[in-house]
Design an enzyme around this catalytic site. Structure first.
Site, PDB file in Angstrom:
ATOM      1  N   GLU A  10       5.227   1.219  -2.567  1.00 55.08           N
ATOM      2  CA  GLU A  10       5.083   1.522  -1.140  1.00 55.08           C
ATOM      3  C   GLU A  10       5.757   2.831  -0.758  1.00 55.08           C
ATOM      4  O   GLU A  10       5.245   3.588   0.064  1.00 55.08           O
ATOM      5  CB  GLU A  10       5.622   0.361  -0.288  1.00 55.08           C
ATOM      6  CG  GLU A  10       4.763  -0.893  -0.343  1.00 55.08           C
ATOM      7  CD  GLU A  10       5.061  -1.773  -1.542  1.00 55.08           C
ATOM      8  OE1 GLU A  10       6.051  -1.494  -2.251  1.00 55.08           O
ATOM      9  OE2 GLU A  10       4.307  -2.731  -1.789  1.00 55.08           O
ATOM     10  N   HIS A  47       5.828 -12.711   4.270  1.00 56.84           N
ATOM     11  CA  HIS A  47       4.424 -12.432   4.586  1.00 56.84           C
ATOM     12  C   HIS A  47       4.102 -12.741   6.041  1.00 56.84           C
ATOM     13  O   HIS A  47       2.954 -13.026   6.374  1.00 56.84           O
ATOM     14  CB  HIS A  47       3.490 -13.258   3.693  1.00 56.84           C
ATOM     15  CG  HIS A  47       3.566 -12.892   2.237  1.00 56.84           C
ATOM     16  ND1 HIS A  47       4.582 -13.308   1.433  1.00 56.84           N
ATOM     17  CD2 HIS A  47       2.757 -12.127   1.461  1.00 56.84           C
ATOM     18  CE1 HIS A  47       4.392 -12.831   0.199  1.00 56.84           C
ATOM     19  NE2 HIS A  47       3.306 -12.113   0.198  1.00 56.84           N
TER      20      HIS A  47
END
Lengths: 354, 365
Positions: free
Chosen positions: A77, A146
């Site tokens: 990322e 999540h």
């Protein structure tokens, strides 16, 4: 203000051919249009190319535009965001996807220290016109890694714009505007409502988008300016300020309780449509703020401060907030955590009785 | 071996010219473990040991199959990453640990690593279903499970984040001088996270007692290693940090175990980290809602039919004289154990709502 790359935008959107699609399809449509119209638009991210994205937002785009325009990245990322900043500085318009908002943190250094600051420190010579798309929010049993709603980490950073759509129509128009915008935009997609609006009752079947008026999405190009809120429902009893999934939950609760609320979907947190907020609160005299993110230093705190500063003499009751609790997002007890109909209902009662 | 690695260009040239004996050559050390392993790749397991490995792998397989069913029934929600196909890795490595001293940390595909410790399947399954009786009170879920009793430090949902923590565990082993090592698992996908290389550098610089175990199951979520990695021979990735690498068949529990013997010995002797690449294969999706559009059915079937770690162990057991009936009885017993775990996980209560606010900070508030 970015100028449109499209010359032949339809004059009357209402007359454009339209179809009922869900939010994923609307996002895919926006990406497709921008890839087609602007050769500097590039999509990159984990699983976005060959596989078409875990939520299918980029399905079919690599086949259509090739691997130089739509490509897979490693699970890196920091590298994804950093590369996007460099690409943007060199005249491209990258649209990186971070697969879940919870995965964005390794890229924070690049977002805060580089993307957000490039324009300022180069006195406008270099810019980072990138749009980071990322699904966020809970309600899908994702647990702590999540499900998070980290929007206020970004609204706190000067130099970033933060956009959160709540309907397929808005998702398409706002995403196009975000990609055209010459600043770095964090585009958070409420994944709980990808496939249908959510009433807050998790045990009821999902209502698909196709029956909802805001799933009617015009074909072709259109954009919705950043910084303009949407009045979901006009009303006189109180103003509700909200965004994303909670727009639908709040609307359902108000319907159920028969509350004549004026519901304002902020659509973009930065830039914020403060005029719309002021006008509504001055009219109703009461204000409820609803978000899913944790409470302390959440965006609701900023909204509450702004409303109090600007509308104090019009207020007939203290500003109320309904938010997530100040805990990590739990694995079990998700629906005890989620600021659902019960908590919103109680807040409405309190504010209207005050 | 304990001699610090030369710093290459930065150090003064050695007066001695290199000789045919390469054992003192620092570059040779990077390959020496692999060469040792290649000479004798399989662990000489006794019949009882092999049977134990077989049982442990079968327990993971049956547990995961049942977890998949419970997911289908809606009893497990959200994300659930099954270990089916990779069983030989956890059993081969963890059977070589010193249970009293060594620590383990892993990513989100963690059920198998917990079962490899012999942790009661009931409390693991109850964690998956989010119940109070779960090993983390239902608050962690499938991806986030811990056991201080076993020095198992989780269970981490963010790709690659556990590797840096593993470096810290190893530093603590070294600081306490407790003789333990840290076994830090991660995947081929996580191997592309920057923090992994920050940890490699520190671990090698400080000679930390850590084994980096890359479980290469060939797919970084839905993207194959070829599409996501410039160097797909992951065992080579420590070379720049002077970490010796080992390329291991992760589908054979005896090869994994033997490789662990070599690697753990090197680490325990104070030589710093080892990087093991365990080549394996996951049969099921990345998580439960995986449309599997990134690989063919035939590819998965080929691995199942020709490379299955449990079938390999089973065949070997039968070659050693175990009867089919005996192995069937074992399977029956394990199925019963897993059913009991499933029943337990369904009948346990959910945590009380007040648990939302416990263990956020040290104080309650």
């Amino acid at each position: 203000m970015a100028s449109s790359v499209i010359d032949d935008a339809p004059v009357g959107l209402a007359d454009a051919p339209a179809r009922n699609i869900n939010m994923i399809e609307a996002i895919n449509d926006a990406l497709d249009i921008m890839l087609g119209h602007d050769p500097t638009v590039i999509i990159m991210g984990e699983d976005v190319g060959y596989f078409g994205g875990v939520f299918r937002a980029t399905a079919g785009l690599q086949e259509k535009y090739g691997k130089t325009r739509v490509f897979d990245t490693p699970i890196s990322e920091c590298g994804i965001i950093g590369a996007a900043v460099g690409m943007g500085a060199y005249g491209l318009r990258p649209v990186p996807e971070i697969q879940f908002a919870d995965y964005i943190y390794p890229g924070m250094d690049q977002l805060i220290s580089e993307a957000a600051r490039l324009r300022y420190r180069s006195a406008g010579e270099f810019i980072a016109p990138m749009t980071v798309r990322s699904p966020f929010g809970g309600g899908i049993f994702g647990g702590q890694t999540h499900s998070q709603s980290p929007e206020s980490l970004f609204t706190h950073v000067a130099g970033l714009k933060t956009v959160i759509p709540s309907t397929p129509y808005d998702a398409k128009g706002l995403l196009i505007a975000a990609i055209e915008d010459n600043d770095p935009v964090i585009f958070f997609e409420p994944k709980r409502i990808y496939n249908g609006p959510f009433s807050g009752y998790y045990d009821k079947p999902v209502e698909p988008w196709k029956t909802h008026p805001d799933s009617k999405v015009p074909e072709g190009y259109y954009s919705i300016p950043l910084g303009k809120a949407r009045t979901v429902r006009q009303g006189d009893a109180l103003t509700v300020l909200t965004y994303g999934t909670m727009v639908h939950v709040t609307a359902a609760v108000c319907r159920e309780k028969g509350v004549d609320a004026e519901i304002i979907d902020l659509r973009t947190l930065v830039p914020l449509d403060i005029e719309a907020i002021e006008a509504s609160v001055e009219k109703t005299g009461r204000c409820l703020i609803v978000h899913e993110a944790t409470r302390t230093s959440g965006f609701g705190a900023e909204l509450s401060a702004l409303v109090t500063e600007r509308c104090f003499y019009h207020l007939e009751a203290p500003v109320e907030r309904v938010t997530g609790f100040d805990t990590p997002y739990p694995h079990s007890l998700e629906w005890a955590y989620f600021p659902g109909p019960v908590r919103i209902g109680e807040a409405l009662d309190k504010i209207l009785e005050a | 071996m304990a001699k610090p690695a030369s710093k290459g260009k930065a150090s003064a040239p050695s007066a001695a010219t290199p000789t045919a004996d390469v054992s003192g050559n620092a570059d040779f050390v990077l390959h020496s473990l692999q060469q040792t392993h290649a000479k004798a790749p399989r662990y000489q397991a006794s019949d009882d040991e092999l049977l134990k490995f077989y049982e442990q792998m079968l327990l993971i397989r049956r547990f995961e199959e049942r977890a998949g069913q419970l997911y289908g029934l809606g009893l497990i929600g959200g994300f659930c990453h099954l270990y089916i196909g990779q069983e030989a890795v956890a059993i081969g490595l963890q059977s070589a640990l010193d249970a009293d001293k060594d620590s383990v940390i892993t990513g989100y595909r963690d059920h198998g690593h917990m079962l490899a410790y012999g942790i009661d399947p009931k409390v693991i399954m109850a964690e998956l279903t989010g119940r109070e009786a779960g090993i983390s009170k239902g608050k962690g879920g499938s991806m986030h499970m811990f056991s201080t009793e076993h020095k198992f430090y989780g269970g981490h949902g963010i790709v690659g984040a556990q590797v840096a923590l593993g470096g810290g565990l190893a530093l603590a082993h070294q600081y306490r001088n407790d003789g333990g090592l840290c076994l830090a698992y991660f995947g081929d996908g996580a191997a592309n996270q920057g923090q992994v290389y920050e940890t490699f550098n520190m671990a090698s610089l400080w000679k930390l007692p850590i084994v980096f175990a890359i479980e290469n199951n060939q797919y970084a979520m839905g993207t194959s290693t070829a599409r996501s990695s410039a160097e797909t021979e992951f065992y080579r990735r420590g070379t720049a940090f002077r970490i010796p690498g080992m390329d291991v068949n992760g589908m054979d529990v005896l090869e994994v175990r033997q490789a662990a013997e070599v690697a753990f010995k090197h680490v325990r002797e104070g030589n710093g980290p080892v990087l093991m690449e365990l080549n394996t294969y996951r049969y099921r999706g990345h998580s439960m809602s995986d449309p599997a559009k990134y690989r063919t059915r035939e590819e998965v079937q080929d691995q199942r039919e020709h490379n299955d770690p449990i079938e390999r162990a089973k065949k070997e057991l039968m070659d050693r004289g175990r009867s089919e009936d005996e192995l069937k009885d074992i399977d029956k017993r394990i199925r019963a154990q897993v059913s009991e775990a499933a029943d337990f996980s369904e009948s346990s209560t959910e945590p009380a709502p007040a648990e939302l606010y416990t263990d956020v900070l040290v104080e309650s508030y």
